[in-house]
Design a protein around this motif. Sequence first.
Motif, PDB file in Angstrom:
ATOM      1  N   LYS A   1       0.827  -1.210   0.000  1.00 39.64           N
ATOM      2  CA  LYS A   1       0.000   0.000   0.000  1.00 39.64           C
ATOM      3  C   LYS A   1       0.860   1.259   0.000  1.00 39.64           C
ATOM      4  O   LYS A   1       0.469   2.282  -0.528  1.00 39.64           O
ATOM      5  CB  LYS A   1      -0.950  -0.003   1.197  1.00 39.64           C
ATOM      6  N   ALA A   2       2.044   1.162   0.568  1.00 41.98           N
ATOM      7  CA  ALA A   2       2.942   2.315   0.627  1.00 41.98           C
ATOM      8  C   ALA A   2       3.464   2.719  -0.751  1.00 41.98           C
ATOM      9  O   ALA A   2       3.957   3.830  -0.929  1.00 41.98           O
ATOM     10  CB  ALA A   2       4.118   2.015   1.555  1.00 41.98           C
ATOM     11  N   THR A   3       3.328   1.845  -1.727  1.00 43.14           N
ATOM     12  CA  THR A   3       3.860   2.100  -3.067  1.00 43.14           C
ATOM     13  C   THR A   3       2.809   2.658  -4.023  1.00 43.14           C
ATOM     14  O   THR A   3       3.140   3.165  -5.086  1.00 43.14           O
ATOM     15  CB  THR A   3       4.455   0.793  -3.649  1.00 43.14           C
ATOM     16  N   VAL A   4       1.547   2.622  -3.641  1.00 48.49           N
ATOM     17  CA  VAL A   4       0.456   2.994  -4.553  1.00 48.49           C
ATOM     18  C   VAL A   4       0.598   4.417  -5.089  1.00 48.49           C
ATOM     19  O   VAL A   4       0.481   4.638  -6.296  1.00 48.49           O
ATOM     20  CB  VAL A   4      -0.917   2.799  -3.880  1.00 48.49           C
ATOM     21  N   GLN A   5       0.845   5.387  -4.229  1.00 50.55           N
ATOM     22  CA  GLN A   5       0.939   6.768  -4.713  1.00 50.55           C
ATOM     23  C   GLN A   5       2.150   6.977  -5.611  1.00 50.55           C
ATOM     24  O   GLN A   5       2.090   7.760  -6.565  1.00 50.55           O
ATOM     25  CB  GLN A   5       0.950   7.751  -3.542  1.00 50.55           C
ATOM     26  N   MET A   6       3.231   6.277  -5.330  1.00 48.95           N
ATOM     27  CA  MET A   6       4.411   6.358  -6.204  1.00 48.95           C
ATOM     28  C   MET A   6       4.065   5.792  -7.586  1.00 48.95           C
ATOM     29  O   MET A   6       4.417   6.372  -8.612  1.00 48.95           O
ATOM     30  CB  MET A   6       5.580   5.568  -5.610  1.00 48.95           C
ATOM     31  N   TYR A   7       3.373   4.663  -7.578  1.00 48.85           N
ATOM     32  CA  TYR A   7       2.952   4.034  -8.834  1.00 48.85           C
ATOM     33  C   TYR A   7       2.017   4.979  -9.607  1.00 48.85           C
ATOM     34  O   TYR A   7       2.204   5.197 -10.809  1.00 48.85           O
ATOM     35  CB  TYR A   7       2.246   2.704  -8.552  1.00 48.85           C
ATOM     36  N   ASN A   8       1.036   5.547  -8.925  1.00 47.91           N
ATOM     37  CA  ASN A   8       0.091   6.454  -9.579  1.00 47.91           C
ATOM     38  C   ASN A   8       0.797   7.683 -10.149  1.00 47.91           C
ATOM     39  O   ASN A   8       0.472   8.155 -11.241  1.00 47.91           O
ATOM     40  CB  ASN A   8      -1.017   6.872  -8.622  1.00 47.91           C
ATOM     41  N   TRP A   9       1.776   8.188  -9.406  1.00 48.09           N
ATOM     42  CA  TRP A   9       2.535   9.333  -9.894  1.00 48.09           C
ATOM     43  C   TRP A   9       3.303   8.961 -11.165  1.00 48.09           C
ATOM     44  O   TRP A   9       3.297   9.702 -12.146  1.00 48.09           O
ATOM     45  CB  TRP A   9       3.488   9.856  -8.813  1.00 48.09           C
ATOM     46  N   ALA A  10       3.949   7.800 -11.154  1.00 47.97           N
ATOM     47  CA  ALA A  10       4.701   7.357 -12.336  1.00 47.97           C
ATOM     48  C   ALA A  10       3.772   7.174 -13.532  1.00 47.97           C
ATOM     49  O   ALA A  10       4.077   7.623 -14.643  1.00 47.97           O
ATOM     50  CB  ALA A  10       5.457   6.060 -12.029  1.00 47.97           C
ATOM     51  N   GLU A  11       2.624   6.533 -13.320  1.00 51.40           N
ATOM     52  CA  GLU A  11       1.646   6.344 -14.405  1.00 51.40           C
ATOM     53  C   GLU A  11       1.171   7.694 -14.950  1.00 51.40           C
ATOM     54  O   GLU A  11       1.097   7.888 -16.159  1.00 51.40           O
ATOM     55  CB  GLU A  11       0.437   5.546 -13.910  1.00 51.40           C
ATOM     56  N   GLY A  12       0.837   8.605 -14.055  1.00 52.76           N
ATOM     57  CA  GLY A  12       0.377   9.925 -14.472  1.00 52.76           C
ATOM     58  C   GLY A  12       1.445  10.703 -15.216  1.00 52.76           C
ATOM     59  O   GLY A  12       1.167  11.380 -16.210  1.00 52.76           O
ATOM     60  N   THR A  13       2.669  10.605 -14.747  1.00 51.91           N
ATOM     61  CA  THR A  13       3.779  11.292 -15.401  1.00 51.91           C
ATOM     62  C   THR A  13       4.009  10.723 -16.793  1.00 51.91           C
ATOM     63  O   THR A  13       4.213  11.475 -17.757  1.00 51.91           O
ATOM     64  CB  THR A  13       5.047  11.198 -14.533  1.00 51.91           C
ATOM     65  N   LEU A  14       3.969   9.405 -16.916  1.00 54.48           N
ATOM     66  CA  LEU A  14       4.138   8.791 -18.237  1.00 54.48           C
ATOM     67  C   LEU A  14       3.004   9.179 -19.186  1.00 54.48           C
ATOM     68  O   LEU A  14       3.235   9.395 -20.382  1.00 54.48           O
ATOM     69  CB  LEU A  14       4.251   7.273 -18.108  1.00 54.48           C
TER      70      LEU A  14
END
Length: 140
Positions: free
Chosen positions: A100-113
């Motif tokens: 769960k601690a990685t979700v926002q990092m993942y979402n940020w990477a997806e959004g940035t891409l």
Amino acid sequence: MMPVLTNEDLDSMKGDIKELKALAAPPQAVKHTMEAVALLLGYSPSQAKNWSFLRQLCNRGSFLNRMQEVQCEEIKMASAKRARILISPYNQDKIESISKATVQMYNWAEGTLAEVDNYLDARKELLKGSSNKSALKYST
């Protein structure tokens, strides 16, 4: 428009970062996500692959600021391509089930891409339009 990190997001991410940097041997999905984030922030592939480096990066106060300030036109295409490959096997639900601690990092990477893709599409259209104008100029 780059993924906006609100003050609430930042506060939440601070706790997530504490949890992530405490992991001595994180699951592959966490490593891949954090590697993608580091690449999108402009770190070299060798730095981004190094979990010790990523943990140190999380200790830096500027880490979240860099995430807020990144500009898609400054991201190297090779880095964006590698980041996309790293996170492509995952989706938000899968990441959440792993960490769960990685979700926002993942979402940020997806959004940035996604923003990088939008930027490149707009650039292609702009170049396409200017080459059509040049062709018209020479044909008259």
